[in-house]
Design a protein around this motif. Structure first.
Motif, PDB file in Angstrom:
ATOM      1  N   VAL A  28       0.817  -1.227   0.000  1.00 27.05           N
ATOM      2  CA  VAL A  28       0.000   0.000   0.000  1.00 27.05           C
ATOM      3  C   VAL A  28       0.849   1.276   0.000  1.00 27.05           C
ATOM      4  CG1 VAL A  28      -1.566   1.376   1.427  1.00 27.05           C
ATOM      5  CG2 VAL A  28      -2.094  -1.006   0.937  1.00 27.05           C
ATOM      6  N   LEU A  31       1.565   3.195  -3.354  1.00 25.56           N
ATOM      7  CA  LEU A  31       0.572   3.922  -4.151  1.00 25.56           C
ATOM      8  C   LEU A  31       0.751   5.443  -4.152  1.00 25.56           C
ATOM      9  CD1 LEU A  31      -2.585   1.780  -3.272  1.00 25.56           C
ATOM     10  CD2 LEU A  31      -1.224   1.721  -5.366  1.00 25.56           C
ATOM     11  N   TYR A  34       3.884   7.532  -6.477  1.00 22.06           N
ATOM     12  CA  TYR A  34       3.998   7.327  -7.925  1.00 22.06           C
ATOM     13  C   TYR A  34       4.886   8.382  -8.592  1.00 22.06           C
ATOM     14  CZ  TYR A  34       0.320  10.917  -8.205  1.00 22.06           C
ATOM     15  OH  TYR A  34      -0.410  12.076  -8.085  1.00 22.06           O
ATOM     16  N   GLN A  41      -0.361   7.925 -11.726  1.00 18.51           N
ATOM     17  CA  GLN A  41      -1.133   7.213 -10.698  1.00 18.51           C
ATOM     18  C   GLN A  41      -1.703   5.917 -11.250  1.00 18.51           C
ATOM     19  OE1 GLN A  41      -1.938   8.222  -7.126  1.00 18.51           O
ATOM     20  NE2 GLN A  41      -2.005   6.021  -7.450  1.00 18.51           N
ATOM     21  N   ARG A  42      -2.153   5.968 -12.514  1.00 18.33           N
ATOM     22  CA  ARG A  42      -2.727   4.777 -13.140  1.00 18.33           C
ATOM     23  C   ARG A  42      -1.689   3.673 -13.282  1.00 18.33           C
ATOM     24  NH1 ARG A  42      -5.205   4.768 -19.278  1.00 18.33           N
ATOM     25  NH2 ARG A  42      -6.196   2.706 -19.236  1.00 18.33           N
ATOM     26  N   CYS A  44       1.045   3.357 -11.508  1.00 19.98           N
ATOM     27  CA  CYS A  44       1.442   2.908 -10.169  1.00 19.98           C
ATOM     28  C   CYS A  44       0.403   1.934  -9.603  1.00 19.98           C
ATOM     29  CB  CYS A  44       1.598   4.110  -9.244  1.00 19.98           C
ATOM     30  SG  CYS A  44       2.375   3.714  -7.668  1.00 19.98           S
ATOM     31  N   ASN A  45      -0.875   2.200  -9.841  1.00 19.68           N
ATOM     32  CA  ASN A  45      -1.918   1.260  -9.417  1.00 19.68           C
ATOM     33  C   ASN A  45      -1.745  -0.091 -10.101  1.00 19.68           C
ATOM     34  OD1 ASN A  45      -2.960   3.341  -7.912  1.00 19.68           O
ATOM     35  ND2 ASN A  45      -4.667   3.791  -9.287  1.00 19.68           N
ATOM     36  N   CYS A  46      -1.384  -0.048 -11.373  1.00 17.33           N
ATOM     37  CA  CYS A  46      -1.159  -1.294 -12.114  1.00 17.33           C
ATOM     38  C   CYS A  46       0.048  -2.043 -11.559  1.00 17.33           C
ATOM     39  CB  CYS A  46      -0.972  -0.979 -13.595  1.00 17.33           C
ATOM     40  SG  CYS A  46      -0.803  -2.435 -14.630  1.00 17.33           S
ATOM     41  N   TYR A  48       1.043  -1.991  -8.492  1.00 17.13           N
ATOM     42  CA  TYR A  48       0.572  -2.603  -7.244  1.00 17.13           C
ATOM     43  C   TYR A  48      -0.113  -3.935  -7.536  1.00 17.13           C
ATOM     44  CZ  TYR A  48      -2.280  -3.252  -3.032  1.00 17.13           C
ATOM     45  OH  TYR A  48      -2.875  -3.771  -1.916  1.00 17.13           O
ATOM     46  N   MET A  78      -9.453   0.298  -9.284  1.00 21.32           N
ATOM     47  CA  MET A  78      -8.253   1.126  -9.167  1.00 21.32           C
ATOM     48  C   MET A  78      -8.055   2.031 -10.379  1.00 21.32           C
ATOM     49  SD  MET A  78      -5.546  -1.514  -7.369  1.00 21.32           S
ATOM     50  CE  MET A  78      -4.499  -0.203  -6.728  1.00 21.32           C
TER      51      MET A  78
END
Length: 576
Positions: A28, A31, A34, A41-42, A44-46, A48, A78
């Motif tokens: 977590v 996140l 990034y 952000q997108r 970085c979510n991927c 994760y 996400m």
């Protein structure tokens, strides 16, 4: 101190639960960072989601198929990919091809045709250890091109176990008879002196040691044959597009990439076999020679006497005799299989033009052909039809009933393939593959051959500890992006990456065939590492040879021009 099995199971369960709970929590903090790591952000979510799935896949804290469904939950929530887009990936054309191919392979297994093919080859090659090994390797290699490596290995190992059991049973009988004789001889009414008792005990120990050595004299042959089975299954799987999951991952990803670049890579079954079949045959020959050198020796006398060879011959003949004549089900199944292969090869044979030209471009695929054959298998009669005098009370049976098909298909493999494709699409659409490609762009200064070698070594090493589908899913988008940025045909890096993902020869956990032969109890992990380490090096050398020699001519690397590269960069940038 040995830990009881109950406590060991408890510890394993505790470890899995710990990984299951702590992994998402420990990831977590990644996140909000990034910007610091140079991602959106997108993306970085991927990242994760990718790391989470990688940990679960490698540790098997969750079942593989369940882990593969994570993109359905996390990708939409996400903000990585829309739910409808992710869901469609799990039933793409390549998944349909895999499913229909599994049904065809199931029909071959149910009919016993694969066993007849295997025993026929073993009888042809003979029973001397070197040729007996070849007799096990060639049918395993051929069958694993079209049937799953797991099913092929299980079938061949069952035949191999019969051979090993027959070789050792006479030695075991002799040992038990000798022990009984010694016990009876020393149990007379006349008391023995302590010296005589010691002599008898020493004699019994000596005889037991001699017999134990006799029991072990087949060990090199048994190890050699066991490894030959799993290695030839791996070699055979790379020869066709449907032979292994990594090839299907490659086929789908390169097709999608071609659509995004507005470029037709034109990967067909015939073209792939033109590249991979010679490579697969070379590797099979290399495995055969290396296993002989390691376990049997080139000039060393064989550990199988004429009497031992007679035992092996008896086992093979007995197994073959139980098959009887070619049955209706075997013949019809063979006919369906040959029709499927011919249709696959003839759909787009190249300049000659195939039957696929009868339809609009991209309307008909190999999956379409496989589904038609699957329908026929599920409807064709299992026994010769009796149109005029049907048997009373006997219902109609098809080659494979739909109920049997659904219960026998490996849904874990299908979900794993779908999850891999969904994860790859998320990596591409989020811009994560481009970001990783940019960070690795420093290696572009190296010669292309050196980059291919680095890719192959990294992929093969990672595959030893994780599933090959997982590694192919992670590596192919990254190496493809590197190739595009270097103004090179993506196939130049992607194909050796795909092939290297299948070459895991060292550890039992690397591939199902490795695990199957290891579970038979004949091999130690040290045996697999000793044999597999050299084979890993030799296989990578063979991949390099194929990549630099005949691959450019078959896949026409030079047809990929600069205008496509500029378009690819536009497409890539638009995903950020």
């Amino acid at each position: 101190m040995k830990i009881p099995s109950g406590k060991m199971d408890c510890l394993k369960s505790y470890k899995r639960s710990l990984i299951l709970v702590l992994t998402p929590l420990l990831l977590v903090p990644l996140l909000p960072l990034y910007k610091e790591i140079g991602l959106t952000q997108r993306a970085c979510n991927c990242l994760y989601m990718l790391l989470l799935m990688a940990v679960y896949w490698c540790t098997e804290s969750l079942p593989l198929g369940l882990t593969a469904l994570i993109p359905l939950a996390l990708a939409p929530t996400m903000g990585i990919l829309e739910a409808a887009t992710v869901s469609k990936i799990y039933f793409k054309d390549i998944i349909v091809l895999m499913f229909a191919s599994m049904i065809v392979a199931l029909a071959i297994q149910q009919s016993g045709l694969h066993r007849r093919i295997a025993l026929t080859f073993i009888k042809i090659f003979g029973i001397k250890p070197q040729f007996l090994m070849l007799g096990f390797m060639v049918p395993t290699w051929l069958l694993s091109m079209w049937i799953s490596n797991t099913a092929t290995s299980l079938m061949m190992v069952s035949i191999l176990n019969c051979v090993i059991t027959k070789l050792s049973e006479q030695e075991t009988f002799n040992l038990s008879v000798m022990q009984d004789s010694n016990q009876n001889g020393s149990s007379g009414d006349k008391p023995s002196s302590s010296v005589e008792d010691a002599d008898i005990e020493s004699s019994q120990q000596s005889q037991h040691h001699e017999k134990s050595e006799s029991l072990n004299r087949f060990e090199p042959t048994a190890k050699c044959l066991s490894l030959a089975v799993c290695y030839s299954a791996t070699c055979g799987g790379v020869a066709t597009l449907t032979g292994t999951g990594t090839n299907l991952i490659f086929y789908d990803m390169i097709t999608d990439l071609g659509e995004k670049l507005n470029y037709d890579f034109n990967i067909t079954l015939l073209r792939w076999m033109g590249f991979a079949l010679p490579l697969s045959a070379i590797l099979l020959l290399v495995c055969w020679i290396w296993l002989q050198v390691l376990f049997l020796g080139i000039r060393r006398s064989t550990d199988m006497t004429p009497e031992d060879q007679a035992k092996v011959s008896q086992v093979i003949n007995t197994e073959y005799a139980t098959l009887g004549k070619l049955s209706w089900m075997e013949g019809v199944t063979l006919g369906h299989f040959l029709v499927l292969v011919i249709l696959w090869l003839a759909r787009d044979p190249g300049k000659a033009g195939g039957w696929g030209q009868l339809f609009p471009k991209k309307f008909v695929t190999d999956g379409t052909t496989a589904v038609f054959v699957m329908f026929s298998i599920c409807l064709f009669p299992k026994y010769p039809p009796r149109l005029f005098f049907p048997k009373k009370g006997k219902p109609f049976e098809s080659l494979i009933s739909w109920k049997t098909a659904l219960s026998s298909v490996s849904w874990n493999v299908i979900l794993l393939l779908g999850g891999g494709l969904a994860l790859a699409e998320c990596v591409y659409k989020s811009g994560l593959s481009e970001a990783i490609g940019v960070s690795l762009y420093s290696i572009s200064g190296l010669p292309p051959a050196a980059i291919v070698l680095i890719i192959c070594i990294a992929t093969a090493s990672l595959t030893e500890f994780a599933g090959n589908i997982v590694i192919a899913t992670l590596m192919i988008p990254i190496v493809g992006d590197i190739a595009i940025r270097m103004s090179m045909n993506p196939l130049y890096f992607i194909i050796p990456c795909c092939i290297a993902a299948s070459f895991a020869f060292m550890l039992p956990v690397a591939t199902p065939p490795n695990a199957i032969v290891y579970s038979s109890g004949v091999l130690k992990i040290s045996d697999m590492i000793k044999a597999g380490a050299v084979l890993n090096i030799l296989s990578l050398a063979a991949v390099m040879l194929a990549t630099m020699t005949w691959a450019p001519h078959i896949f026409r690397y030079n047809n990929y021009n600069a205008s496509m590269i500029s378009l690819s960069e536009t497409v890539s940038n638009s995903t950020l």
